[in-house]
Motif scaffolding. Structure first.
Motif, mmCIF file in Angstrom:
data_model
loop_
_atom_site.group_PDB
_atom_site.id
_atom_site.type_symbol
_atom_site.label_atom_id
_atom_site.label_comp_id
_atom_site.label_asym_id
_atom_site.label_seq_id
_atom_site.Cartn_x
_atom_site.Cartn_y
_atom_site.Cartn_z
ATOM 1 N N LYS A 44 32.553 0.200 83.263
ATOM 2 C CA LYS A 44 32.269 0.771 81.933
ATOM 3 C C LYS A 44 31.236 -0.047 81.167
ATOM 4 O O LYS A 44 30.612 0.439 80.229
ATOM 5 N N LEU A 45 31.137 -1.324 81.501
ATOM 6 C CA LEU A 45 30.197 -2.224 80.826
ATOM 7 C C LEU A 45 29.524 -3.078 81.890
ATOM 8 O O LEU A 45 30.071 -3.270 82.972
ATOM 9 N N LEU A 46 28.360 -3.620 81.538
ATOM 10 C CA LEU A 46 27.732 -4.570 82.445
ATOM 11 C C LEU A 46 28.456 -5.910 82.310
ATOM 12 O O LEU A 46 28.818 -6.311 81.203
ATOM 13 N N LEU A 88 30.176 -3.833 73.476
ATOM 14 C CA LEU A 88 31.198 -3.295 72.571
ATOM 15 C C LEU A 88 32.447 -2.981 73.384
ATOM 16 O O LEU A 88 32.387 -2.212 74.350
ATOM 17 N N ALA A 89 33.566 -3.562 73.001
ATOM 18 C CA ALA A 89 34.807 -3.320 73.746
ATOM 19 C C ALA A 89 36.005 -3.504 72.836
ATOM 20 O O ALA A 89 36.041 -4.408 72.005
ATOM 21 N N VAL A 90 36.976 -2.619 73.011
ATOM 22 C CA VAL A 90 38.240 -2.700 72.276
ATOM 23 C C VAL A 90 39.357 -2.703 73.311
ATOM 24 O O VAL A 90 39.359 -1.859 74.222
ATOM 25 N N ASN A 91 40.283 -3.641 73.205
ATOM 26 C CA ASN A 91 41.429 -3.679 74.109
ATOM 27 C C ASN A 91 42.109 -2.311 74.099
ATOM 28 O O ASN A 91 42.407 -1.764 73.028
ATOM 29 N N GLY A 98 40.421 2.963 65.248
ATOM 30 C CA GLY A 98 39.270 2.767 64.355
ATOM 31 C C GLY A 98 38.596 1.408 64.491
ATOM 32 O O GLY A 98 37.668 1.098 63.744
ATOM 33 N N ILE A 99 39.048 0.603 65.464
ATOM 34 C CA ILE A 99 38.487 -0.747 65.592
ATOM 35 C C ILE A 99 37.041 -0.689 66.126
ATOM 36 O O ILE A 99 36.154 -1.384 65.628
ATOM 37 N N GLY A 100 36.793 0.167 67.105
ATOM 38 C CA GLY A 100 35.427 0.328 67.616
ATOM 39 C C GLY A 100 34.480 0.767 66.513
ATOM 40 O O GLY A 100 33.358 0.255 66.379
ATOM 41 N N THR A 101 34.938 1.690 65.685
ATOM 42 C CA THR A 101 34.115 2.171 64.565
ATOM 43 C C THR A 101 33.772 1.020 63.624
ATOM 44 O O THR A 101 32.620 0.870 63.200
ATOM 45 N N ARG A 102 34.775 0.192 63.325
ATOM 46 C CA ARG A 102 34.522 -0.891 62.368
ATOM 47 C C ARG A 102 33.601 -1.945 62.959
ATOM 48 O O ARG A 102 32.785 -2.530 62.261
ATOM 49 N N LEU A 122 23.284 1.751 75.112
ATOM 50 C CA LEU A 122 23.367 2.417 76.415
ATOM 51 C C LEU A 122 24.844 2.507 76.729
ATOM 52 O O LEU A 122 25.546 1.496 76.726
ATOM 53 N N THR A 123 25.318 3.716 76.994
ATOM 54 C CA THR A 123 26.771 3.895 77.011
ATOM 55 C C THR A 123 27.204 5.074 77.868
ATOM 56 O O THR A 123 26.407 5.945 78.203
ATOM 57 N N TYR A 124 28.487 5.096 78.196
ATOM 58 C CA TYR A 124 29.127 6.295 78.752
ATOM 59 C C TYR A 124 29.941 7.001 77.666
ATOM 60 O O TYR A 124 30.454 8.086 77.886
ATOM 61 N N ARG A 127 30.360 10.555 72.948
ATOM 62 C CA ARG A 127 31.036 11.222 71.816
ATOM 63 C C ARG A 127 31.380 10.210 70.711
ATOM 64 O O ARG A 127 31.265 10.490 69.535
ATOM 65 N N PHE A 128 31.824 9.042 71.138
ATOM 66 C CA PHE A 128 32.159 7.983 70.177
ATOM 67 C C PHE A 128 30.924 7.652 69.329
ATOM 68 O O PHE A 128 30.997 7.608 68.090
ATOM 69 N N PHE A 129 29.778 7.454 69.969
ATOM 70 C CA PHE A 129 28.578 7.092 69.208
ATOM 71 C C PHE A 129 28.062 8.265 68.376
ATOM 72 O O PHE A 129 27.564 8.074 67.265
HETATM 73 C C1 COA Z 1 34.256 3.056 73.109
HETATM 74 C C2 COA Z 1 35.288 2.155 72.434
HETATM 75 C C3 COA Z 1 34.612 0.898 71.890
HETATM 76 C C4 COA Z 1 35.955 2.946 71.289
HETATM 77 O O1 COA Z 1 36.815 2.063 70.584
HETATM 78 P P1 COA Z 1 38.025 2.627 69.669
HETATM 79 O O2 COA Z 1 38.473 1.516 68.813
HETATM 80 O O3 COA Z 1 39.028 3.288 70.526
HETATM 81 O O4 COA Z 1 37.248 3.729 68.825
HETATM 82 P P2 COA Z 1 37.697 4.362 67.401
HETATM 83 O O5 COA Z 1 39.183 4.313 67.291
HETATM 84 O O6 COA Z 1 36.915 3.705 66.343
HETATM 85 O O7 COA Z 1 37.208 5.868 67.602
HETATM 86 C C5 COA Z 1 36.419 6.535 66.659
HETATM 87 C C6 COA Z 1 36.388 7.999 67.018
HETATM 88 O O8 COA Z 1 35.765 8.175 68.286
HETATM 89 C C7 COA Z 1 36.663 8.847 69.156
HETATM 90 N N1 COA Z 1 36.508 8.293 70.479
HETATM 91 C C8 COA Z 1 36.673 7.014 70.851
HETATM 92 N N2 COA Z 1 36.443 6.888 72.172
HETATM 93 C C9 COA Z 1 36.117 8.135 72.610
HETATM 94 C C10 COA Z 1 35.800 8.683 73.860
HETATM 95 N N3 COA Z 1 35.765 7.940 74.959
HETATM 96 N N4 COA Z 1 35.516 9.991 73.933
HETATM 97 C C11 COA Z 1 35.579 10.788 72.842
HETATM 98 N N5 COA Z 1 35.890 10.342 71.619
HETATM 99 C C12 COA Z 1 36.160 9.026 71.509
HETATM 100 C C13 COA Z 1 38.048 8.562 68.612
HETATM 101 O O9 COA Z 1 38.972 9.562 68.995
HETATM 102 C C14 COA Z 1 37.800 8.576 67.136
HETATM 103 O O10 COA Z 1 37.762 9.902 66.651
HETATM 104 P P3 COA Z 1 38.416 10.282 65.202
HETATM 105 O O11 COA Z 1 37.554 9.530 64.203
HETATM 106 O O12 COA Z 1 38.257 11.754 65.136
HETATM 107 O O13 COA Z 1 39.821 9.780 65.253
HETATM 108 C C15 COA Z 1 36.424 1.745 73.446
HETATM 109 O O14 COA Z 1 36.963 2.910 74.003
HETATM 110 C C16 COA Z 1 35.970 0.835 74.558
HETATM 111 O O15 COA Z 1 36.062 -0.386 74.444
HETATM 112 N N6 COA Z 1 35.461 1.430 75.676
HETATM 113 C C17 COA Z 1 35.072 0.658 76.859
HETATM 114 C C18 COA Z 1 33.808 -0.104 76.684
HETATM 115 C C19 COA Z 1 32.625 0.791 76.315
HETATM 116 O O16 COA Z 1 32.383 1.808 76.923
HETATM 117 N N7 COA Z 1 31.859 0.367 75.300
HETATM 118 C C20 COA Z 1 30.676 1.045 74.811
HETATM 119 C C21 COA Z 1 29.461 0.520 75.501
HETATM 120 S S1 COA Z 1 28.158 0.170 74.375
#
Ligand code: COA
Length: 172
Positions: A44-46, A88-91, A98-102, A122-124, A127-129
């Protein structure tokens, strides 16, 4: 999967919103490394060696519960205009709180403070971004990144990550 859930504090989404995003310190490096390594193992990450995290430590912010780093992210600057959300990573125990968002919001605020006008990733996790105002762009829209850093990446010829970009206008 990440730090074992049994050793981690249990918190609600409400409590997670109260935990500060703060600059990383030297004491966080081991935990950041483990968190990134876990996602790197799953593709998921490099991967980033610990030495690289030490060298880039001032780019990192973390969210920690006591001694436990439960999220991290970094701002890397490429040019006068362009920065990247990296590592960027959240356990996974704390996913969807909401931790990733913050973390991204803190990185974006730092990018604005510095005067950057474009923030990419650069990501998979497209939707999150997108929820955070990033748009999908073609890799060739980011030549500074591609020719500066990607050229040294093992995935350079077969990169399947998706580029996302947000314009940071001063008025926002
Ligand atoms: C991507 C990541 C950082 C999200 O962290 P998180 O703390 O779970 O994210 P949030 O709780 O802030 O999510 C915010 C919104 O995005 C949505 N979301 C989060 N991950 C998602 C996903 N994989 N697909 C679709 N929606 C997603 C959440 O449901 C949330 O939606 P809401 O506001 O309607 O509730 C985490 O899943 C992660 O560490 N992933 C693995 C590493 C990675 O891919 N990092 C990004 C590379 S740059």
């Amino acid at each position: 999967m990440n730090e074992p859930a049994t050793s981690l504090p249990d918190i609600t989404r409400h409590a997670a919103a109260e935990v500060a995003v703060r600059p990383a310190t030297l004491d966080d490096v081991g935990a950041i490394h483990r968190l990134l390594k876990d996602y790197a193992t799953r593709g998921k990450l490099l991967p980033r060696p610990e030495s690289d995290i030490y060298q880039s430590l001032r780019e990192f912010v973390v969210v920690a519960l006591g001694d436990h780093v439960i999220g991290c992210g970094a701002l890397q600057i490429f040019t006068r205009q362009l920065g990247e959300v990296r590592s960027l990573a959240v356990n996974s125990t704390y996913a969807g709180m909401g931790i990733g968002t913050r973390l991204v919001n803190a990185i974006e605020a730092d990018a604005r403070r510095l005067g950057l006008s474009r923030l990419m990733a650069l990501t998979y996790e497209v939707r999150f971004f997108q929820k955070l105002g990033f748009d999908v762009v073609e890799m060739k829209a980011l030549p500074e990144k591609v020719w500066g850093a990607c050229i040294n990446c093992p995935k350079f010829r077969n990169c399947d990550e998706i580029a996302v970009l947000k314009h940071l206008s001063p008025a926002e």
